[in-house]
Design a protein around this motif. Structure first.
Motif, mmCIF file in Angstrom:
data_model
loop_
_atom_site.group_PDB
_atom_site.id
_atom_site.type_symbol
_atom_site.label_atom_id
_atom_site.label_comp_id
_atom_site.label_asym_id
_atom_site.label_seq_id
_atom_site.Cartn_x
_atom_site.Cartn_y
_atom_site.Cartn_z
ATOM 1 N N MET A 155 -55.020 59.787 -19.299
ATOM 2 C CA MET A 155 -55.791 59.793 -18.081
ATOM 3 C C MET A 155 -55.599 61.147 -17.424
ATOM 4 S SD MET A 155 -56.024 56.841 -15.298
ATOM 5 C CE MET A 155 -57.238 56.974 -14.033
ATOM 6 N N SER A 156 -56.635 61.603 -16.770
ATOM 7 C CA SER A 156 -56.606 62.921 -16.140
ATOM 8 C C SER A 156 -56.957 62.807 -14.658
ATOM 9 C CB SER A 156 -57.628 63.831 -16.830
ATOM 10 O OG SER A 156 -58.939 63.327 -16.568
ATOM 11 N N ASP A 157 -56.851 63.921 -13.948
ATOM 12 C CA ASP A 157 -57.280 63.948 -12.548
ATOM 13 C C ASP A 157 -58.746 63.546 -12.424
ATOM 14 O OD1 ASP A 157 -54.847 64.642 -11.335
ATOM 15 O OD2 ASP A 157 -55.257 66.793 -11.482
ATOM 16 N N ASP A 158 -59.562 64.003 -13.371
ATOM 17 C CA ASP A 158 -60.986 63.651 -13.341
ATOM 18 C C ASP A 158 -61.183 62.145 -13.483
ATOM 19 O OD1 ASP A 158 -63.765 64.429 -13.183
ATOM 20 O OD2 ASP A 158 -63.886 63.950 -15.322
ATOM 21 N N ASP A 159 -60.431 61.526 -14.378
ATOM 22 C CA ASP A 159 -60.506 60.072 -14.540
ATOM 23 C C ASP A 159 -60.086 59.364 -13.248
ATOM 24 O OD1 ASP A 159 -61.266 60.217 -17.274
ATOM 25 O OD2 ASP A 159 -59.161 60.450 -17.841
ATOM 26 N N ALA A 160 -59.033 59.843 -12.621
ATOM 27 C CA ALA A 160 -58.558 59.243 -11.369
ATOM 28 C C ALA A 160 -59.620 59.359 -10.282
ATOM 29 C CB ALA A 160 -57.264 59.907 -10.924
ATOM 30 N N ARG A 161 -60.298 60.491 -10.222
ATOM 31 C CA ARG A 161 -61.381 60.663 -9.228
ATOM 32 C C ARG A 161 -62.517 59.673 -9.478
ATOM 33 N NH1 ARG A 161 -59.412 65.957 -9.378
ATOM 34 N NH2 ARG A 161 -60.642 66.555 -11.172
ATOM 35 N N LYS A 162 -62.790 59.373 -10.723
ATOM 36 C CA LYS A 162 -63.823 58.377 -11.049
ATOM 37 C C LYS A 162 -63.432 56.988 -10.551
ATOM 38 C CE LYS A 162 -65.525 60.873 -15.067
ATOM 39 N NZ LYS A 162 -65.585 60.925 -16.535
ATOM 40 N N GLU A 163 -62.132 56.766 -10.358
ATOM 41 C CA GLU A 163 -61.628 55.500 -9.825
ATOM 42 C C GLU A 163 -61.410 55.571 -8.311
ATOM 43 O OE1 GLU A 163 -61.285 52.708 -11.548
ATOM 44 O OE2 GLU A 163 -61.929 53.665 -13.405
ATOM 45 N N ALA A 164 -61.933 56.622 -7.692
ATOM 46 C CA ALA A 164 -61.901 56.832 -6.231
ATOM 47 C C ALA A 164 -60.539 57.281 -5.698
ATOM 48 C CB ALA A 164 -62.384 55.598 -5.492
ATOM 49 N N PHE A 165 -59.753 57.945 -6.536
ATOM 50 C CA PHE A 165 -58.487 58.528 -6.101
ATOM 51 C C PHE A 165 -58.619 60.039 -6.134
ATOM 52 C CE2 PHE A 165 -57.397 54.317 -7.436
ATOM 53 C CZ PHE A 165 -56.409 53.919 -6.544
ATOM 54 N N PRO A 166 -57.894 60.736 -5.256
ATOM 55 C CA PRO A 166 -58.036 62.195 -5.223
ATOM 56 C C PRO A 166 -57.460 62.901 -6.445
ATOM 57 C CG PRO A 166 -56.354 61.485 -3.664
ATOM 58 C CD PRO A 166 -57.009 60.244 -4.202
ATOM 59 N N ASP A 167 -56.459 62.280 -7.081
ATOM 60 C CA ASP A 167 -55.834 62.883 -8.257
ATOM 61 C C ASP A 167 -55.037 61.835 -9.025
ATOM 62 O OD1 ASP A 167 -53.427 62.519 -6.814
ATOM 63 O OD2 ASP A 167 -53.548 64.538 -6.011
ATOM 64 N N TRP A 184 -44.353 53.998 -16.105
ATOM 65 C CA TRP A 184 -45.609 54.718 -16.308
ATOM 66 C C TRP A 184 -45.578 55.275 -17.726
ATOM 67 C CZ3 TRP A 184 -50.142 54.995 -14.055
ATOM 68 C CH2 TRP A 184 -51.025 56.017 -14.414
ATOM 69 N N LEU A 185 -46.496 54.833 -18.553
ATOM 70 C CA LEU A 185 -46.553 55.271 -19.947
ATOM 71 C C LEU A 185 -47.839 56.051 -20.178
ATOM 72 C CD1 LEU A 185 -45.430 51.872 -21.533
ATOM 73 C CD2 LEU A 185 -44.015 53.888 -21.081
ATOM 74 N N PRO A 186 -47.789 57.367 -20.028
ATOM 75 C CA PRO A 186 -49.018 58.163 -20.140
ATOM 76 C C PRO A 186 -49.685 58.074 -21.506
ATOM 77 C CG PRO A 186 -47.098 59.584 -19.941
ATOM 78 C CD PRO A 186 -46.624 58.180 -19.754
ATOM 79 N N GLN A 187 -48.959 57.713 -22.545
ATOM 80 C CA GLN A 187 -49.562 57.597 -23.878
ATOM 81 C C GLN A 187 -50.340 56.295 -24.054
ATOM 82 O OE1 GLN A 187 -46.360 57.262 -23.156
ATOM 83 N NE2 GLN A 187 -45.391 55.725 -24.440
ATOM 84 N N ALA A 188 -50.178 55.342 -23.136
ATOM 85 C CA ALA A 188 -50.895 54.065 -23.246
ATOM 86 C C ALA A 188 -52.389 54.289 -23.027
ATOM 87 C CB ALA A 188 -50.357 53.067 -22.229
#
Length: 47
Positions: free
Chosen positions: A1-13, A30-34
């Motif tokens: 997941m990236s900052d762009d993905d988070a913004r698509k979910e209505a979060f700033p980052d 938090w498992l970033p590889q999931a």
């Protein structure tokens, strides 16, 4: 997941998204590889 993905979910980052998700699921790592998270539900007996 990236900052762009988070913004698509209505979060700033991503960090804001991560903090929100972890606040809902205390003790969860938090498992970033999931690639996905699965929520499983079961009926509570006696209710």
């Amino acid at each position: 997941m990236s900052d762009d993905d988070a913004r698509k979910e209505a979060f700033p980052d991503l960090e804001s998204y991560k903090k929100y998700i972890l606040s809902l699921h205390q003790g969860m790592p938090w498992l970033p590889q999931a690639k996905v998270w699965v929520h499983e539900f079961r009926e509570v007996e006696g209710n």
